[in-house]
Design a protein around this motif. Structure first.
Motif, mmCIF file in Angstrom:
data_model
loop_
_atom_site.group_PDB
_atom_site.id
_atom_site.type_symbol
_atom_site.label_atom_id
_atom_site.label_comp_id
_atom_site.label_asym_id
_atom_site.label_seq_id
_atom_site.Cartn_x
_atom_site.Cartn_y
_atom_site.Cartn_z
ATOM 1 N N LEU A 1 31.630 15.938 46.012
ATOM 2 C CA LEU A 1 32.126 14.692 45.433
ATOM 3 C C LEU A 1 31.036 13.961 44.662
ATOM 4 O O LEU A 1 31.292 13.382 43.598
ATOM 5 C CB LEU A 1 32.686 13.781 46.534
ATOM 6 C CG LEU A 1 33.213 12.419 46.047
ATOM 7 C CD1 LEU A 1 34.423 12.611 45.137
ATOM 8 C CD2 LEU A 1 33.549 11.521 47.230
ATOM 9 N N ASP A 2 29.821 13.972 45.169
ATOM 10 C CA ASP A 2 28.734 13.266 44.482
ATOM 11 C C ASP A 2 28.498 13.839 43.085
ATOM 12 O O ASP A 2 28.209 13.096 42.141
ATOM 13 C CB ASP A 2 27.450 13.349 45.307
ATOM 14 C CG ASP A 2 27.515 12.512 46.567
ATOM 15 O OD1 ASP A 2 28.167 11.460 46.528
ATOM 16 O OD2 ASP A 2 26.930 12.913 47.583
ATOM 17 N N ILE A 3 28.596 15.163 42.969
ATOM 18 C CA ILE A 3 28.419 15.768 41.639
ATOM 19 C C ILE A 3 29.581 15.370 40.732
ATOM 20 O O ILE A 3 29.382 15.070 39.548
ATOM 21 C CB ILE A 3 28.315 17.301 41.757
ATOM 22 C CG1 ILE A 3 27.115 17.703 42.633
ATOM 23 C CG2 ILE A 3 28.175 17.923 40.375
ATOM 24 C CD1 ILE A 3 27.006 19.186 42.880
ATOM 25 N N TYR A 4 30.777 15.367 41.268
ATOM 26 C CA TYR A 4 31.939 14.915 40.494
ATOM 27 C C TYR A 4 31.702 13.503 39.967
ATOM 28 O O TYR A 4 31.962 13.201 38.793
ATOM 29 C CB TYR A 4 33.183 14.953 41.388
ATOM 30 C CG TYR A 4 34.442 14.401 40.743
ATOM 31 C CD1 TYR A 4 35.283 15.219 39.993
ATOM 32 C CD2 TYR A 4 34.782 13.057 40.896
ATOM 33 C CE1 TYR A 4 36.443 14.712 39.409
ATOM 34 C CE2 TYR A 4 35.936 12.541 40.317
ATOM 35 C CZ TYR A 4 36.758 13.364 39.571
ATOM 36 O OH TYR A 4 37.887 12.864 38.989
ATOM 37 N N LEU A 5 31.183 12.625 40.829
ATOM 38 C CA LEU A 5 30.942 11.239 40.421
ATOM 39 C C LEU A 5 29.841 11.145 39.366
ATOM 40 O O LEU A 5 29.889 10.262 38.498
ATOM 41 C CB LEU A 5 30.571 10.397 41.646
ATOM 42 C CG LEU A 5 31.693 10.220 42.683
ATOM 43 C CD1 LEU A 5 31.188 9.454 43.890
ATOM 44 C CD2 LEU A 5 32.898 9.518 42.055
#
Length: 358
Positions: free
Chosen positions: A259-263
């Motif tokens: 999720l952090d990479i998506y963000l």
């Protein structure tokens, strides 16, 4: 003067024995240290330098062989070595010979004492320091690299040489030496990050990015991956290549969804026309993946996008929920209840979910 080595040798004999009068012996050893300092004033010269070197070596041998008095002897050896540095500054010994002695002392006695090159700056001068560096590097370069996931075995020889190189790199402020030291241990992603950070801090951005890529390949999305990605994004933005920053994040997301990479990707392109197709690509990758991790990231992305409250996002997220029902049929009902309870005030969302039979 000539009797001092014999005094040291006598005091160190069977130092660990319970029958030894250690306080008396320690008093004799400290008296030798005081006498050497006095000789700096009364009888300086090459002979005194050689005498101090003999006594430092005796004390370093004592540190290696004793268990009960290691700390005291190490401290005393360091004190006598300080006297040696002062004697060398006064006498001006052969710098190459001094460099060899300092290096041999550390390699043969890893426990103590630690040599501070700054204390020998004048005595070594450029010739001695260059010889010290060339010999240390020649010994260090063949040392095997600790590869990713391996457990480093720091035997006495490796530890001693590593300490020598760290001190040399710090004293000379030589970035290449620092990198040589750091690159001998690549057992985790954090070590790759260390190398990349040093390169970045010294305006060697291209090399830093190469190390980031190597680190990302090694960690496979785990451990230091997010920090490595952060560094890469910062450097690409600084260099004016934002598209490459996005590409780094995409590759990392496809390697291991997070999720952090998506963000990070979202923050980079959310206000551009690129965002809708990139977002669709990322979500479809999760659908194709179908793994437990992918589904969890999918669920969290749904919640992130719902928080935006836009009509377009709401309709899109409802479509994603329909896809999620096929990915996780057993747990979908509980998750949908969770979504509805979180957005109980959003009547349009709830009506759209009802209309689609969700």
């Amino acid at each position: 003067m000539d009797s001092l080595p014999a005094t040291v040798a006598s005091a160190l004999v069977e130092a660990d024995s319970e029958n030894t009068d250690w306080p008396g012996r320690w008093q004799a050893l400290t008296a030798v240290s005081v006498e050497l300092q006095s000789l700096l004033v009364t009888d300086p010269g090459p002979r005194l330098v050689a005498l101090i070197e003999q006594i430092v070596t005796q004390l370093a041998d004592g540190v290696a062989t004793t268990r009960r008095h290691r700390v005291e002897l190490a401290e005393l050896a360091h004190r006598v070595l300080v006297t040696h540095a002062r004697a060398c500054a006064q006498t001006g010994p052969d710098p190459v010979r001094l460099a060899d002695w300092l290096l041999d002392l550390q390699l043969q006695h890893p426990e103590a004492p630690e040599v501070s090159l700054s204390a020998y700056a004048d005595a070594l001068d450029e010739e001695g320091l260059q010889h010290y560096r060339e010999r240390a590097v020649a010994l260090f370069e063949p040392m095997p690299v600790i590869g990713f996931g391996e457990t480093g075995r720091y035997d006495r020889a490796r530890w001693a040489l590593l300490r020598v190189m760290e001190e040399l790199a710090e004293y000379t402020e030589d970035v290449d030496l620092q990198l040589l030291v750091l690159s001998k241990d690549l057992s985790s992603g954090w070590h790759y990050l260390q190398v990349a950070t040093v390169l970045r801090d010294n305006a060697r951005s291209g090399e830093a990015l190469e190390w980031v890529e190597r680190g990302l390949r090694a960690v496979g999305g785990r451990g230091a991956a997010l920090r490595l990605i952060d560094l890469a994004v910062e450097e690409h933005l600084r260099a004016g290549t934002p598209q490459r920053a996005v590409e780094v994040c995409r590759e990392a997301f496809f390697a291991r969804p997070n999720l952090d990479i998506y963000l990070k990707i979202r923050a980079l392109v959310v206000h551009t026309d690129e965002w809708p197709p990139i977002r669709a690509e990322l979500v479809q990758h999760l659908v194709r993946d179908g793994s437990r991790l992918a589904v969890e990231v999918y669920r969290r992305i749904v919640e992130v996008e719902l928080a935006r409250r836009g009509v377009e996002e709401r309709e899109l997220v409802v479509e994603w929920l329909e896809q999620l029902r096929g990915l996780q049929p057993d747990a979908f009902a509980d998750y949908l209840d969770h979504i509805k309870s979180r957005h109980v005030a959003d009547r349009q969302l709830l009506d759209e979910l009802s209309r689609r039979g969700l």
